[in-house]
Design a protein around this motif. Structure first.
Motif, PDB file in Angstrom:
ATOM      1  N   UNK A  72      44.102  11.975  -4.063  1.00  0.00           N
ATOM      2  CA  UNK A  72      44.900  11.442  -2.964  1.00  0.00           C
ATOM      3  C   UNK A  72      46.165  10.759  -3.487  1.00  0.00           C
ATOM      4  N   UNK A  73      47.076  10.431  -2.579  1.00  0.00           N
ATOM      5  CA  UNK A  73      48.366   9.872  -2.981  1.00  0.00           C
ATOM      6  C   UNK A  73      48.208   8.464  -3.568  1.00  0.00           C
ATOM      7  N   UNK A  74      47.193   7.733  -3.133  1.00  0.00           N
ATOM      8  CA  UNK A  74      46.959   6.406  -3.705  1.00  0.00           C
ATOM      9  C   UNK A  74      46.665   6.523  -5.199  1.00  0.00           C
ATOM     10  N   UNK A  75      45.885   7.524  -5.578  1.00  0.00           N
ATOM     11  CA  UNK A  75      45.578   7.749  -6.991  1.00  0.00           C
ATOM     12  C   UNK A  75      46.848   8.105  -7.762  1.00  0.00           C
ATOM     13  N   UNK A  76      47.712   8.920  -7.156  1.00  0.00           N
ATOM     14  CA  UNK A  76      48.976   9.293  -7.797  1.00  0.00           C
ATOM     15  C   UNK A  76      49.854   8.058  -8.001  1.00  0.00           C
TER      16      UNK A  76
END
Length: 241
Positions: free
Chosen positions: A48-52
């Motif tokens: 997900x974008x949070x991980x990125x």
């Protein structure tokens, strides 16, 4: 969230960060190049974008990438080799490294000389000084923010001139000063404050190298004294004897 889930989350962002770092090391992303957007990276690594965002933040903390507000994330250029000598010229140093120097005026004001500034410039306390706040870049990377003081009687409208020429060397040449040298240099370390962090795209808590210097003309008369705050992770000072 279980410990196993937390561990998995950590492993995911590290995997993304390690993958991007390998791509930088292998030359897939060159210095100064813009990285793919968060959505594209998320799709590539199936996260997900949070991980990125966590992965990019970790790379930024290590000085490998830099986020530019409203633009994206860019690969940081290698550290700029910055000689400190009796002839220190930002534009010449940056140009010699194959990068394009650029200055940007933040503000120019007139203020009375404090006792310390008067001592450095061999003036009387209270005489008018021109104060120039400026950003200095190598290509599109902000290297430092500087505060400079010049005698107002010798350099009238210095702020307006700097806004046009964008170089201290060119500013001095405008007033007939073709050659000058560094009389004193003092280097200290500090933690970037909120104002400078925003100006040079540096995370709060990162180190800066503070350079206090005074330049004099061929007759030994002080021309300019300044305090420059360099992003420590973007320069390597080389003290020349």
């Amino acid at each position: 969230m279980s410990l196993q889930d937390a561990a998995s989350g950590v492993a995911l962002w590290r995997r993304v960060a390690d993958g991007i770092e390998r791509d930088i090391a292998d030359g897939r992303f060159a210095a100064g190049e813009k990285l793919p957007g968060e959505t594209e990276i998320a799709e590539t690594y199936r996260v997900n974008r949070h991980t990125v965002r966590r992965a990019l933040a970790a790379l930024a903390e290590r000085g490998l990438v830099r986020a530019e507000r409203g633009s994206g994330t860019y690969v940081e250029a290698p550290r700029l080799a910055y000689p400190l000598s009796s002839r220190t010229r930002f534009s010449e140093i940056v140009g010699a490294g194959g990068r394009e120097p650029r200055g940007q005026l933040i503000a120019a004001t007139e203020e009375p000389a404090t006792r310390e500034l008067a001592r450095l410039l061999a003036l009387k306390t209270g005489v008018p000084l021109v104060r120039i706040e400026a950003l200095r870049f190598a290509d599109r990377t902000p290297i430092c923010v500087s505060t400079s003081w010049l005698p107002a009687d010798r350099f009238p409208d210095a702020g307006g001139v700097f806004a046009k020429v964008r170089s201290m060397t060119a500013l001095l040449a405008h007033y007939g000063v073709r050659d000058y040298r560094r009389a004193s240099t003092r280097i200290t370390a500090a933690i970037v404050d909120a104002t400078d962090a925003a100006r040079i795209d540096l995370a709060l808590g990162r180190p800066v190298l503070v350079v206090d210097s005074t330049d004099i003309d061929a007759d030994g008369a002080p021309l300019i004294t300044k305090r420059s705050r360099f992003a420590a992770e973007r320069v390597t000072f080389e003290v020349e004897s």
